[in-house]
Structures are given as structure tokens and as C-alpha cells.
Design a protein around this motif. Structure first.
Motif, PDB file in Angstrom:
ATOM      1  N   ILE A   1       0.826  -1.201   0.000  1.00 51.55           N
ATOM      2  CA  ILE A   1       0.000   0.000   0.000  1.00 51.55           C
ATOM      3  C   ILE A   1       0.866   1.258   0.000  1.00 51.55           C
ATOM      4  O   ILE A   1       1.908   1.306   0.641  1.00 51.55           O
ATOM      5  CB  ILE A   1      -0.917   0.012   1.240  1.00 51.55           C
ATOM      6  CG1 ILE A   1      -1.847  -1.197   1.199  1.00 51.55           C
ATOM      7  CG2 ILE A   1      -1.703   1.311   1.345  1.00 51.55           C
ATOM      8  CD1 ILE A   1      -2.612  -1.426   2.476  1.00 51.55           C
ATOM      9  N   GLY A   2       0.389   2.267  -0.719  1.00 47.36           N
ATOM     10  CA  GLY A   2       1.041   3.569  -0.710  1.00 47.36           C
ATOM     11  C   GLY A   2       0.089   4.620  -1.240  1.00 47.36           C
ATOM     12  O   GLY A   2      -1.103   4.358  -1.436  1.00 47.36           O
TER      13      GLY A   2
ATOM     14  N   GLY B   1       2.394  -6.052  12.779  1.00 45.99           N
ATOM     15  CA  GLY B   1       1.529  -6.771  13.707  1.00 45.99           C
ATOM     16  C   GLY B   1       0.194  -6.091  13.935  1.00 45.99           C
ATOM     17  O   GLY B   1      -0.727  -6.712  14.472  1.00 45.99           O
ATOM     18  N   ASP B   2       0.067  -4.817  13.556  1.00 52.11           N
ATOM     19  CA  ASP B   2      -1.218  -4.118  13.687  1.00 52.11           C
ATOM     20  C   ASP B   2      -2.269  -4.808  12.832  1.00 52.11           C
ATOM     21  O   ASP B   2      -2.005  -5.187  11.692  1.00 52.11           O
ATOM     22  CB  ASP B   2      -1.112  -2.666  13.215  1.00 52.11           C
ATOM     23  CG  ASP B   2      -0.436  -1.743  14.213  1.00 52.11           C
ATOM     24  OD1 ASP B   2      -0.100  -2.213  15.316  1.00 52.11           O
ATOM     25  OD2 ASP B   2      -0.232  -0.563  13.866  1.00 52.11           O
ATOM     26  N   ASN B   3      -3.457  -4.963  13.392  1.00 54.78           N
ATOM     27  CA  ASN B   3      -4.603  -5.431  12.613  1.00 54.78           C
ATOM     28  C   ASN B   3      -5.417  -4.204  12.244  1.00 54.78           C
ATOM     29  O   ASN B   3      -5.730  -3.377  13.111  1.00 54.78           O
ATOM     30  CB  ASN B   3      -5.451  -6.415  13.417  1.00 54.78           C
ATOM     31  CG  ASN B   3      -4.779  -7.763  13.518  1.00 54.78           C
ATOM     32  OD1 ASN B   3      -4.411  -8.345  12.505  1.00 54.78           O
ATOM     33  ND2 ASN B   3      -4.591  -8.252  14.740  1.00 54.78           N
ATOM     34  N   VAL B   4      -5.730  -4.085  10.964  1.00 58.03           N
ATOM     35  CA  VAL B   4      -6.458  -2.913  10.482  1.00 58.03           C
ATOM     36  C   VAL B   4      -7.718  -3.349   9.751  1.00 58.03           C
ATOM     37  O   VAL B   4      -7.789  -4.438   9.197  1.00 58.03           O
ATOM     38  CB  VAL B   4      -5.578  -2.047   9.551  1.00 58.03           C
ATOM     39  CG1 VAL B   4      -4.386  -1.496  10.308  1.00 58.03           C
ATOM     40  CG2 VAL B   4      -5.123  -2.802   8.328  1.00 58.03           C
TER      41      VAL B   4
ATOM     42  N   ASP C   1       4.709  -5.861   7.136  1.00 60.33           N
ATOM     43  CA  ASP C   1       5.965  -5.187   6.821  1.00 60.33           C
ATOM     44  C   ASP C   1       5.683  -3.706   6.606  1.00 60.33           C
ATOM     45  O   ASP C   1       4.587  -3.327   6.212  1.00 60.33           O
ATOM     46  CB  ASP C   1       6.577  -5.785   5.544  1.00 60.33           C
ATOM     47  CG  ASP C   1       8.040  -5.420   5.344  1.00 60.33           C
ATOM     48  OD1 ASP C   1       8.661  -4.825   6.254  1.00 60.33           O
ATOM     49  OD2 ASP C   1       8.572  -5.722   4.258  1.00 60.33           O
ATOM     50  N   VAL C   2       6.678  -2.877   6.926  1.00 66.05           N
ATOM     51  CA  VAL C   2       6.599  -1.449   6.641  1.00 66.05           C
ATOM     52  C   VAL C   2       7.881  -1.023   5.942  1.00 66.05           C
ATOM     53  O   VAL C   2       8.916  -1.672   6.068  1.00 66.05           O
ATOM     54  CB  VAL C   2       6.372  -0.600   7.919  1.00 66.05           C
ATOM     55  CG1 VAL C   2       5.024  -0.903   8.542  1.00 66.05           C
ATOM     56  CG2 VAL C   2       7.487  -0.795   8.915  1.00 66.05           C
TER      57      VAL C   2
ATOM     58  N   ILE D   1       0.248  -5.595   3.815  1.00 67.31           N
ATOM     59  CA  ILE D   1      -0.818  -6.145   4.651  1.00 67.31           C
ATOM     60  C   ILE D   1      -1.235  -7.508   4.125  1.00 67.31           C
ATOM     61  O   ILE D   1      -1.503  -7.662   2.927  1.00 67.31           O
ATOM     62  CB  ILE D   1      -2.042  -5.197   4.679  1.00 67.31           C
ATOM     63  CG1 ILE D   1      -1.655  -3.903   5.387  1.00 67.31           C
ATOM     64  CG2 ILE D   1      -3.246  -5.854   5.331  1.00 67.31           C
ATOM     65  CD1 ILE D   1      -2.769  -2.895   5.489  1.00 67.31           C
ATOM     66  N   LYS D   2      -1.274  -8.496   5.034  1.00 66.38           N
ATOM     67  CA  LYS D   2      -1.830  -9.806   4.686  1.00 66.38           C
ATOM     68  C   LYS D   2      -3.347  -9.636   4.702  1.00 66.38           C
ATOM     69  O   LYS D   2      -3.949  -9.381   5.742  1.00 66.38           O
ATOM     70  CB  LYS D   2      -1.392 -10.865   5.685  1.00 66.38           C
ATOM     71  CG  LYS D   2      -1.874 -12.242   5.331  1.00 66.38           C
ATOM     72  CD  LYS D   2      -1.336 -13.280   6.278  1.00 66.38           C
ATOM     73  CE  LYS D   2      -1.846 -14.653   5.874  1.00 66.38           C
ATOM     74  NZ  LYS D   2      -1.452 -15.665   6.845  1.00 66.38           N
TER      75      LYS D   2
END
Length: 155
Positions: A51-52, A73-76, A104-105, A129-130
Motif C-alpha cells: 500500500i502507498g 503486527g497491527d490489525n487494520v 511489513d513497513v 498487509i496480509k
């Protein structure tokens, strides 16, 4: 006549053949790029979305001076803010076009936020994001629809 026979015997065996729509669907699912109306992009490969912000968005923002990315690890959820981009002109939240877990970031943005200006849809990606709900991709625009959206905004 000889050229036709040569091309048929040399090139045809190496030409990939897609025999049914299931094969086409598998290829489309492998790598797809979609866009939001808010000027985020997502490129999907094997269930992971990169994403970008779009080139159109970075152009409108001007020189980027700071980028905030989410934590691994954040869930969005779809449309949640996953970061922010600050420029000399303005600051803007970046929202996730899909739901899932941040895996990943782009750490390079912390050292060089201008990557977003130089290469917004390649080197300037923000997060991976998975994807937990692939159907959400169906609500996004393809490149043609996004270009029309940008044109409509300008007029």
C-alpha cells in the motif's frame, strides 16, 4: 513461405497458451493493482497487499518531509488510518484499502521521506498487509477508472 514455416516452428512452441478462464483468474489474482477514491493504491500479490499513495496524491501534496507508518503486527480494518504523510503544503492520513494484518513497513521512508515524491508507486510504498477479506478488493478502482476519477476531480 519459408519465413512462415520458420516462425511457426520456432516461435509457436514458446508462446504461452491460456486455455480457460480459470487460468486467467489465477494470473489476475497473482498481481493486481487497485486504487481508492482517496488516492491510495494497493498492489496485491499472493494475498499480500502493498500500500502507498498515488503519484496524483504526492503531486498534490508537494515535497514530503515526514512519513508515519503503522507498526508490524497491527490489525487494520478497511478505511482505518494506517499512517500519515506530511509535506510542506499539508498533512494527510493514509487509509488502508483493505482489512488485514500489517506484516511489513517501508523503513526507508523514515530516513528518506522524499521516496514518496520520487517513486510513489514503487520505492515509496508504506506498508504490506496480509489481506483478510479479498472481496474488499472488488470495491476498488482499476487503473482506467482511477484515471477517470482523477480527471473528474480536476474539472
Amino acid at each position: 513461405m519459408a519465413l512462415r514455416l520458420l516462425s511457426a516452428s520456432v516461435f509457436r512452441p514458446y508462446t504461452p497458451v491460456i486455455r480457460n478462464s480459470a487460468s486467467l483468474a489465477a494470473i489476475r489474482a497473482y498481481a493486481t493493482k487497485k486504487y481508492t477514491a482517496e488516492h491510495e493504491w494497493i498492489s496485491v500479490e499472493n494475498g499480500v497487499g502493498t500500500i502507498g499513495i498515488t503519484d496524483h496524491a504526492q503531486s498534490a501534496l508537494g515535497d514530503v518531509v515526514f512519513v508515519e507508518t503503522p507498526a508490524v503486527g497491527d490489525n487494520v480494518e478497511k478505511n482505518d488510518a494506517i499512517g500519515a504523510v506530511e509535506s510542506v503544503k499539508a498533512a494527510s492520513d493514509v487509509c488502508s484499502p483493505v482489512s488485514g494484518e500489517v506484516i511489513d513497513v517501508n523503513g526507508a521512508l523514515g530516513d528518506d521521506p522524499t521516496l514518496i515524491n520520487a517513486s510513489p508507486e514503487e520505492e515509496g510504498w508504506m506498508a504490506k498487509i496480509k489481506i483478510s477479506n479479498p472481496e474488499e478488493l472488488d470495491t476498488l478502482m482499476d487503473a482506467t477508472a482511477y484515471a477517470a476519477h482523477c480527471d473528474a476531480e480536476e474539472h
